[in-house]
Design a protein around this motif. Structure first.
Motif, short mmCIF file in Angstrom:
data_model
loop_
_atom_site.label_atom_id
_atom_site.label_comp_id
_atom_site.label_asym_id
_atom_site.label_seq_id
_atom_site.Cartn_x
_atom_site.Cartn_y
_atom_site.Cartn_z
N SER A 74 47.01 29.74 60.89
CA SER A 74 46.16 30.78 60.27
C SER A 74 46.78 31.71 59.26
O SER A 74 46.45 32.15 58.37
CB SER A 74 45.15 31.47 60.97
N ILE A 75 47.97 32.31 59.88
CA ILE A 75 48.71 33.27 58.97
C ILE A 75 49.25 32.62 57.89
O ILE A 75 49.25 33.15 56.90
CB ILE A 75 49.73 33.71 60.17
N VAL A 76 49.85 31.17 57.91
CA VAL A 76 50.40 30.44 56.85
C VAL A 76 49.28 30.50 55.80
O VAL A 76 49.34 30.68 54.63
CB VAL A 76 50.89 29.13 57.30
N GLU A 77 48.00 30.11 56.26
CA GLU A 77 46.73 29.96 55.28
C GLU A 77 46.54 31.29 54.52
O GLU A 77 46.44 31.17 53.55
CB GLU A 77 45.57 29.39 56.09
N ASN A 78 46.43 32.36 55.47
CA ASN A 78 46.42 33.62 54.86
C ASN A 78 47.37 33.95 53.55
O ASN A 78 46.96 34.50 52.68
CB ASN A 78 46.29 34.75 56.12
N GLU A 137 49.14 31.93 52.03
CA GLU A 137 49.09 31.15 50.85
C GLU A 137 47.90 31.70 50.01
O GLU A 137 47.98 31.42 48.67
CB GLU A 137 48.88 29.80 51.27
N ALA A 138 46.80 32.00 50.74
CA ALA A 138 45.51 32.60 49.95
C ALA A 138 45.96 33.79 49.05
O ALA A 138 45.71 33.80 47.95
CB ALA A 138 44.54 32.73 50.88
N LYS A 139 46.77 34.95 49.78
CA LYS A 139 47.26 35.77 49.19
C LYS A 139 48.01 35.65 48.04
O LYS A 139 48.12 36.19 46.91
CB LYS A 139 47.57 36.83 50.15
N LEU A 140 49.03 34.78 48.34
CA LEU A 140 50.06 34.24 47.21
C LEU A 140 49.26 33.58 45.97
O LEU A 140 49.57 34.03 44.67
CB LEU A 140 50.87 33.26 47.84
N THR A 141 48.35 33.01 46.27
CA THR A 141 47.59 32.18 45.08
C THR A 141 46.98 33.30 44.24
O THR A 141 46.88 33.50 43.13
CB THR A 141 46.50 31.20 45.43
N GLU A 142 46.10 34.37 44.90
CA GLU A 142 45.66 35.35 44.35
C GLU A 142 46.48 36.25 43.47
O GLU A 142 46.05 36.57 42.35
CB GLU A 142 44.85 36.32 45.58
N ALA A 143 47.37 36.42 44.04
CA ALA A 143 48.66 37.30 43.34
C ALA A 143 48.94 36.76 42.12
O ALA A 143 49.32 37.09 41.20
CB ALA A 143 49.87 37.68 44.47
N LYS A 144 49.07 35.29 42.36
CA LYS A 144 49.67 34.46 41.11
C LYS A 144 48.50 34.75 40.05
O LYS A 144 48.96 34.89 38.83
CB LYS A 144 49.75 33.05 41.48
N ASN A 145 47.42 34.37 40.47
CA ASN A 145 46.25 34.50 39.66
C ASN A 145 46.03 35.94 38.61
O ASN A 145 45.98 36.05 37.56
CB ASN A 145 44.96 34.23 40.25
N GLN A 146 46.36 36.84 39.34
CA GLN A 146 46.30 38.16 38.89
C GLN A 146 47.34 38.48 38.06
O GLN A 146 47.26 38.93 36.98
CB GLN A 146 46.51 39.15 40.30
#
Lengths: 250, 152
Positions: free
Chosen positions: B63-67, B69-78
């Motif tokens: 779950s930590i890894v998922e979290n 990764e989600a944050k990473l994609t969000e940051a990339k989008n931003q």
């Protein structure tokens, strides 16, 4: 062995303490002595390693000691033997099979010590053990199945005209179980020990060439230790099979 | 064979066999075997509990890894959003600047043209005045008429 001594002399019972109880001779003999040693050894071997076992959850307390591993080996051996032959219902009979196996095994093994006495080489002892198993299994069958237990002697799927022939055969084979069980153990012990003594007699009789029977005796002793284990195993596994028959009939 | 000859010891053997077998059976059943079983069960429980704990930890880590990764994609989008915005802004600014500069240049060209035209006019009119002066001078000299009386 003194000259002219019979190789069967090793099986002689010698009373150590004469005891007379209500007119019965229950003297403490060399046979009883080795039963004492066997019982004491089994109890010490299996109980002492587990006396200090604490109720903790730290890993270091759960590492078994060498003695615990050795005791576990015997425990798991009989456990899997019962599980393989009888299945889950066999757990109830675990102490019986365990006691029988260990008593016979260490009786046989201690009998291999020179100048000791093998109480399993006496037909009266093995017959008593086998009769005990036989009576226990028969009672168990009647308790579990009642009168239906007699259907054990009728082989299913057989033409009716064969039954008068086969039912007596089945009954005879059932009744001969304690005899075969006891004679197998007794005869193996008797033959092995007698053979060892006969060849031991050759060692002194042949002088220099006595080295040949001596080598043979060494090899035979190894074989006898194997047989000591094997016969205890056979006794235990047959007990398991009889229990299985009593529980499940066919 | 002593086994069959020493009948007098049969009862003794049976008695002691019974005694020791019963002792062995009883002690094993009620003390030794439960102890061994408890020990084995304790170890099994320990192993099982650790396996379930391990499963829990693995789930947590996943779950930590998922979290993450989600944050990473969000940051990339931003980040890409910001970059795009900046690009657009810079483009617009440069376009505006170019436009303004062009306008300014046009304006200056116009002004210069106007000034040139004006200077041309003044130069022409000055030239005219000078020509008139010189013509008047010439005429007055030729005709002896007062300068003031000559009107061209």
């Amino acid at each position: 062995m003194a000259k002219g001594e019979s190789p069967l002399k090793q099986f002689e019972i010698q009373p150590i303490v004469d005891i007379n109880f209500l007119g019965f001779d229950i003297s403490f003999t060399n046979s009883a002595l080795w039963m004492t040693i066997t019982t004491a050894f089994i109890l010490i071997f299996f109980t002492v390693p587990f006396l200090k076992a604490k109720k903790t959850n730290s890993v270091s307390d759960l590492y078994p000691t060498r003695m615990q591993v050795a005791a576990e080996l015997g425990f798991n051996f009989i456990n899997s033997l019962l599980a393989d032959t009888v299945g889950k219902e066999g757990k109830k009979y675990f102490p019986l099979v365990f006691t029988l196996f260990m008593f016979i095994l260490f009786g046989n093994l201690f009998g291999m010590i020179p100048y000791s006495f093998t109480f399993t080489s006496h037909i009266i002892v093995t017959l008593a053990l086998a009769m005990g198993v036989f009576i226990f299994v028969t009672v168990l069958g009647f308790v579990k199945h009642g009168v239906k237990f007699f259907s054990f002697f009728v082989i299913p799927g057989l033409p009716v005209y064969m039954l008068p022939l086969l039912i007596p055969i089945e009954i005879i084979s059932y009744l001969s179980r304690p005899i075969s069980l006891s004679v197998r153990l007794f005869a193996n012990m008797l033959a092995g020990h007698t053979l060892l003594k006969v060849f031991a007699g050759f060692v002194s009789a042949l002088g220099f060439f006595g080295i040949l029977p001596l080598v043979f005796i060494i090899a035979l002793t190894g074989l006898e230790i194997l047989i000591a284990f094997l016969q205890a195993y056979v006794f235990a596994i047959l007990t398991c099979l009889y229990i299985n028959d009593a529980l499940h009939l066919h | 064979m002593p086994q069959l000859e020493q009948v007098e010891f049969f009862i003794s053997q049976l008695f002691w066999l019974g005694v020791f077998f019963v002792i062995l059976f009883t002690v094993l059943t009620y003390i030794t075997l439960p102890k061994i079983r408890a020990f084995l069960n304790q170890r099994d429980d320990f192993v099982k509990s650790h396996i379930s704990k391990q499963d829990e930890l693995i789930k947590k880590a996943e779950s930590i890894v998922e979290n993450y990764e989600a944050k990473l994609t969000e940051a990339k989008n931003q980040a890409s959003q910001i970059i795009n915005d900046a690009k657009d802004k810079a483009l617009k600014e440069s376009e505006d600047l170019i436009k303004a500069t062009e306008e300014k240049i046009q304006h200056e060209i116009k002004q210069t043209e106007e000034r040139v035209a004006k200077e041309k006019d003044t130069a022409i009119s000055e030239l005219n005045d000078q020509l008139k002066d010189s013509a008047t001078n010439f005429l007055s000299k030729v005709t002896n008429i007062e300068k003031g009386n000559i009107n061209l």
